[in-house]
Design a protein around this motif. Structure first.
Motif, PDB file in Angstrom:
ATOM      1  N   GLN A 175       0.825  -1.209   0.000  1.00  0.00           N
ATOM      2  CA  GLN A 175       0.000   0.000   0.000  1.00  0.00           C
ATOM      3  C   GLN A 175       0.861   1.263   0.000  1.00  0.00           C
ATOM      4  O   GLN A 175       0.458   2.290  -0.515  1.00  0.00           O
ATOM      5  N   LEU A 205      -3.073 -11.590 -12.178  1.00  0.00           N
ATOM      6  CA  LEU A 205      -3.874 -10.449 -11.756  1.00  0.00           C
ATOM      7  C   LEU A 205      -4.967 -10.895 -10.793  1.00  0.00           C
ATOM      8  O   LEU A 205      -5.747 -11.797 -11.098  1.00  0.00           O
ATOM      9  N   ALA A 224      -7.929  -9.239  -7.736  1.00  0.00           N
ATOM     10  CA  ALA A 224      -8.621  -8.026  -7.289  1.00  0.00           C
ATOM     11  C   ALA A 224      -8.157  -7.716  -5.867  1.00  0.00           C
ATOM     12  O   ALA A 224      -8.160  -8.597  -5.004  1.00  0.00           O
ATOM     13  N   ASN A 225      -7.754  -6.451  -5.632  1.00  0.00           N
ATOM     14  CA  ASN A 225      -7.344  -6.064  -4.286  1.00  0.00           C
ATOM     15  C   ASN A 225      -8.563  -5.658  -3.463  1.00  0.00           C
ATOM     16  O   ASN A 225      -9.703  -5.765  -3.933  1.00  0.00           O
ATOM     17  N   GLU A 226      -8.336  -5.159  -2.240  1.00  0.00           N
ATOM     18  CA  GLU A 226      -9.454  -4.818  -1.343  1.00  0.00           C
ATOM     19  C   GLU A 226     -10.328  -3.677  -1.886  1.00  0.00           C
ATOM     20  O   GLU A 226     -11.468  -3.519  -1.475  1.00  0.00           O
ATOM     21  N   ARG A 227      -9.822  -2.900  -2.826  1.00  0.00           N
ATOM     22  CA  ARG A 227     -10.589  -1.820  -3.449  1.00  0.00           C
ATOM     23  C   ARG A 227     -11.254  -2.285  -4.754  1.00  0.00           C
ATOM     24  O   ARG A 227     -11.843  -1.486  -5.473  1.00  0.00           O
ATOM     25  N   GLY A 228     -11.111  -3.554  -5.094  1.00  0.00           N
ATOM     26  CA  GLY A 228     -11.699  -4.100  -6.313  1.00  0.00           C
ATOM     27  C   GLY A 228     -10.874  -3.836  -7.559  1.00  0.00           C
ATOM     28  O   GLY A 228     -11.309  -4.138  -8.656  1.00  0.00           O
ATOM     29  N   GLU A 229      -9.687  -3.258  -7.391  1.00  0.00           N
ATOM     30  CA  GLU A 229      -8.802  -2.969  -8.513  1.00  0.00           C
ATOM     31  C   GLU A 229      -7.933  -4.181  -8.827  1.00  0.00           C
ATOM     32  O   GLU A 229      -7.611  -4.965  -7.938  1.00  0.00           O
ATOM     33  N   LYS A 230      -7.552  -4.328 -10.096  1.00  0.00           N
ATOM     34  CA  LYS A 230      -6.656  -5.414 -10.491  1.00  0.00           C
ATOM     35  C   LYS A 230      -5.242  -5.108 -10.013  1.00  0.00           C
ATOM     36  O   LYS A 230      -4.749  -3.990 -10.166  1.00  0.00           O
ATOM     37  N   GLU A 231      -4.625  -6.098  -9.430  1.00  0.00           N
ATOM     38  CA  GLU A 231      -3.265  -5.971  -8.890  1.00  0.00           C
ATOM     39  C   GLU A 231      -2.458  -7.180  -9.358  1.00  0.00           C
ATOM     40  O   GLU A 231      -2.935  -8.316  -9.296  1.00  0.00           O
TER      41      GLU A 231
END
Length: 117
Positions: A37, A94, A96-103
């Motif tokens: 983060q 890839l 999904a992170n805790e914000r729903g974004e691809k990581e």
């Protein structure tokens, strides 16, 4: 002659659990690289083969499967290595992170096991 795959487990920097299905005479360890983060990159050895050397030839085909149910992550890598020269395989997956974004989570599979005595 190559031996059958073994099962192991480990965890990454964020505490996600992984199951690893691996060739005992090829895979030395699996490292996981994530961007934290704070924006910094972190690499952790997620799994280490308990064997300290090969018992047999790993064979012509390297197969490793990694699964993390909590992240919906499931992949298998199979590499044909006729000369036994593959030292490292990297895979970026890839999730999904805790914000729903691809990581991207990068897995590095390394072969450093010494040959049998």
């Amino acid at each position: 002659m190559a031996r059958h795959n073994r099962d192991g487990s480990g965890a990454d920097q964020r505490g996600f659990a992984y199951e690893v299905n691996y060739q005992p005479d090829w895979l030395r360890h699996v490292k996981v690289t994530r961007v934290l983060q704070s924006g910094r990159q972190s690499t952790k050895t997620m799994f280490r083969n308990p064997a300290d050397r090969q018992e047999a030839s790993p064979g012509d085909r390297i197969r490793t499967r990694i699964v993390s149910v909590a992240q919906g992550l499931d992949f298998e890598v199979a590499v044909t290595d006729l000369k036994g020269a593959v030292a490292r395989v990297s895979v970026a997956f890839l999730v999904a992170n805790e914000r729903g974004e691809k990581e991207a989570v990068e897995f590095t599979l390394e072969n450093e096991l010494p040959p049998p005595l």
